[in-house]
Write a protein that holds these residues in place. Structure first.
Motif, PDB file in Angstrom:
ATOM      1  N   GLU A  79       6.605  -6.091   2.127  1.00 23.20           N
ATOM      2  CA  GLU A  79       7.077  -7.037   1.065  1.00 23.20           C
ATOM      3  C   GLU A  79       5.486  -7.576   2.146  1.00 23.20           C
ATOM      4  OE1 GLU A  79       9.840  -9.256  -0.041  1.00 23.20           O
ATOM      5  OE2 GLU A  79      10.176  -7.944  -1.963  1.00 23.20           O
ATOM      6  N   THR A  80       5.588  -8.111   2.990  1.00 26.87           N
ATOM      7  CA  THR A  80       4.929  -9.142   3.951  1.00 26.87           C
ATOM      8  C   THR A  80       3.404  -8.426   3.957  1.00 26.87           C
ATOM      9  OG1 THR A  80       6.533 -10.087   5.188  1.00 26.87           O
ATOM     10  CG2 THR A  80       4.311 -10.233   6.019  1.00 26.87           C
ATOM     11  N   LYS A  81       3.432  -6.723   4.331  1.00 27.36           N
ATOM     12  CA  LYS A  81       2.139  -6.391   4.622  1.00 27.36           C
ATOM     13  C   LYS A  81       1.564  -6.591   3.382  1.00 27.36           C
ATOM     14  CE  LYS A  81      -0.699  -3.984   7.168  1.00 27.36           C
ATOM     15  NZ  LYS A  81      -2.191  -4.589   8.023  1.00 27.36           N
ATOM     16  N   SER A  82       2.332  -5.535   2.023  1.00 27.41           N
ATOM     17  CA  SER A  82       1.663  -5.563   0.491  1.00 27.41           C
ATOM     18  C   SER A  82       1.757  -6.682   0.271  1.00 27.41           C
ATOM     19  CB  SER A  82       2.659  -4.367  -0.181  1.00 27.41           C
ATOM     20  OG  SER A  82       3.510  -4.921  -0.361  1.00 27.41           O
ATOM     21  N   ARG A  83       2.612  -7.546   0.213  1.00 27.66           N
ATOM     22  CA  ARG A  83       2.648  -9.020  -0.424  1.00 27.66           C
ATOM     23  C   ARG A  83       2.564  -8.605  -2.040  1.00 27.66           C
ATOM     24  NH1 ARG A  83      -3.009 -12.813   1.445  1.00 27.66           N
ATOM     25  NH2 ARG A  83      -2.871 -12.525   3.873  1.00 27.66           N
TER      26      ARG A  83
END
Length: 345
Positions: A79-83
């Motif tokens: 989630e942090t990488k893909s937003r």
């Protein structure tokens, strides 16, 4: 693309998780799937990440426990990488207890859960399940805190986006380069069966539905063989059927109507909830009933990650880890019962 270390065939959850684990270690990866991301069983809606009962411990249960405990950090990283949201939350699970024998068995499992799960999670019998609860003939329920949820389709696309941002796109066709991991679901099981000259696995159809009902923080429910999973977007997933015999794997029929009716009977809060979406798909089930991982017998440089069936999303973090260990570092930590060669003649 040039200089590819790993080619992955299949953009379902096993293929994507293997790609993520390999790229986290610096490998250059390409994913090939004619249907695109989550075109098969990984495009579903239920997403119950639930453990097996804490007794009769075996390698499959231990592997699943490790993966479920990895899941929070793993999905958060995506989630942090893909937003993008994966829908992951460790909200626990409720199961109604039908009679005194079931209550006694559940209480015995409280002890084995403490021994096997340690401080990581709890399993206990409760009479206070909260508002979103199934009917229980005894008024008692199992509540475990290990179970979690994820939205399969959203999670798959978030993972694909995280991979894209790291330089790995999903392409519909291309040449194989480097080592090859075959994560091709039901079609892959059929291909392997032809290669081995025996049945390696098969497809099992599942049907599921989404109801419009907001219970975003409530535990999921498992009652009468049906999963009822509140998602964070204000829907509740219901599923699923397990059909070995079917004509069309991509359409819903009266079997789903029965599952929805059973879920509404089991969880009174859902009796007026509107059905807003349905899904049908075919899930890959290896003959061993366990995930099938490791080297493809007789094909040097080719590997298999298949047979997720009902636990694919639950074991995906660990599957990616052990497959990256094997193909990139030569370390084989795959449980013996999961090894692909066990199913070959």
């Amino acid at each position: 693309m040039t200089g590819i270390d790993v080619t992955i065939r299949g953009a379902g959850i096993f293929g994507l998780s293997c790609a993520w684990a390999c790229m986290q270690r610096g490998a250059k990866v390409q994913i090939i799937d004619p249907g695109g991301v989550a075109a098969g069983a990984s495009g579903g809606v239920v997403g119950a990440l639930a453990p097996h009962v804490p007794e009769n411990w075996n390698e499959k249960k231990a592997f699943q426990l490790d993966s479920l405990l990895m899941a929070a950090d793993w999905w958060q990283g995506i989630e942090t990488k893909s937003r993008l949201s994966t829908g992951y939350a460790r909200t626990g699970r409720l199961q109604p207890l039908a009679d005194h024998h079931a209550c006694d068995l559940a209480r015995a499992r409280e002890i084995t859960a403490r021994a096997l799960w340690g401080e990581a999670a709890t399993w206990w019998v409760t009479e206070a399940p909260g508002a979103f609860a199934p009917i229980s003939p005894t008024g008692l329920f199992i509540h475990d805190t290990l179970s979690a949820r994820v939205h399969p389709r959203k999670a798959s696309f978030a993972l694909a986006e995280a991979l894209r941002l790291c330089g790995c796109d999903v392409i519909t066709d291309g040449s194989e380069q480097g080592v090859v991991i075959h994560a091709t679901g039901v079609s892959g099981l059929e291909e392997m069966g032809r290669n081995a000259g025996r049945m390696i696995g098969t497809g099992v159809k599942g049907q599921a539905a989404l109801l419009q009902f907001s219970a975003t923080e409530a535990p999921q429910v498992f009652a009468s063989g049906i999963h009822v999973v509140p998602h964070g977007d204000g829907t509740v997933a219901i599923g699923s059927t397990s059909e070995r015999d079917y004509t069309r794997g991509d359409i819903t029929d009266e079997a789903l109507t029965g599952v929805i009716s059973q879920a509404r009977d089991a969880v009174p809060a859902l009796r007026g909830a509107e059905v807003v979406a349905t899904w049908a798909g075919v899930r890959p089930r290896a003959r061993s009933r366990a995930p099938m991982l490791g080297a493809w017998p007789g094909r040097a440089g080719h590997y298999i990650a298949n047979g997720g069936f009902k636990i694919g999303f639950g074991v995906a973090p660990k599957v990616g880890q052990v497959m990256a260990d094997l193909v990139l570092e030569g370390r084989d930590s795959i449980p013996p019962d999961f090894r692909a060669e066990k199913l070959w003649p």
